[in-house]
Motif scaffolding. Structure first.
Motif: not given
Length: 193
Positions: A137-153, A178-183
């Protein structure tokens, strides 16, 4: 080397040490590293290899791991399972740099070296997208806060890890989680039904 010996070796324990070492979950040493990955579709030129060699001398403790592809792995279609990196790749590369000293200056020096090395590799590796291995896993490729990224992000890293399979993984995750528990910072996002 057995699986147990491998696990002990990579956990920094003596291979034939007592079982209680396995139960002692404290870290024996402090070691830092930065890793990135690439996939190669064509042989790297002699000029490229010389450049790689010269850049390796710039870091205190660099490492490159080449994992060959082809053979049976290429018999599985790119869309048959989530892992898409199959027949068009010659090998996968993991680029690493290690350091032992704490401190922001030492960390920045090594992280910046890795990022420069990764930029140097761009002409010699896969393109559209520049593929990456999910288990490094390479966080330089992009990352979201708490696994809440949109599809485009999430597409910024998802397509590099999963290529065309990213869209299908989003559909599956949206159906079963659907609730994005695993993130995590680079998890597959969910989209409304």
């Amino acid at each position: 080397m057995s699986w147990i010996q491998s696990a002990l070796y990579f956990a920094d324990f003596p291979a034939n040490g007592p079982v209680n070492l396995l139960l002692n979950r404290t870290q024996m040493t402090t070691r830092f590293f930065k890793a990135k990955s690439d996939f190669v579709t064509e042989p790297v030129s002699e000029t490229g290899l010389k450049g790689i060699w010269n850049r390796l001398y710039e870091a205190d403790e660099p490492q490159i791991i080449l994992s060959p592809y082809g053979g049976r792995i290429s018999e599985i279609g790119e869309s048959e399972i989530p892992y898409p990196h199959r027949d068009r790749y010659i090998y996968e590369i993991q680029h690493l740099v290690y350091w032992d000293k704490e401190g922001i200056d030492v960390a920045n020096k090594n992280i910046n070296w890795m990022r420069r090395f990764y930029r140097y590799m761009a002409p010699y590796v896969s393109k559209s997208p520049r593929a990456a291995y999910i288990n490094y896993r390479d966080l330089d490729l992009g990352q979201s806060r708490n696994g809440t990224a949109t599809y485009s992000q999430a597409r910024a890293w998802g397509v590099k890890y999963f290529n065309k399979n990213f869209k299908k993984l989003v559909q599956v995750k949206s159906k079963f989680d659907p609730d994005n528990f695993f993130r995590n910072e680079q998890s597959i996002p969910t989209v409304p039904a």
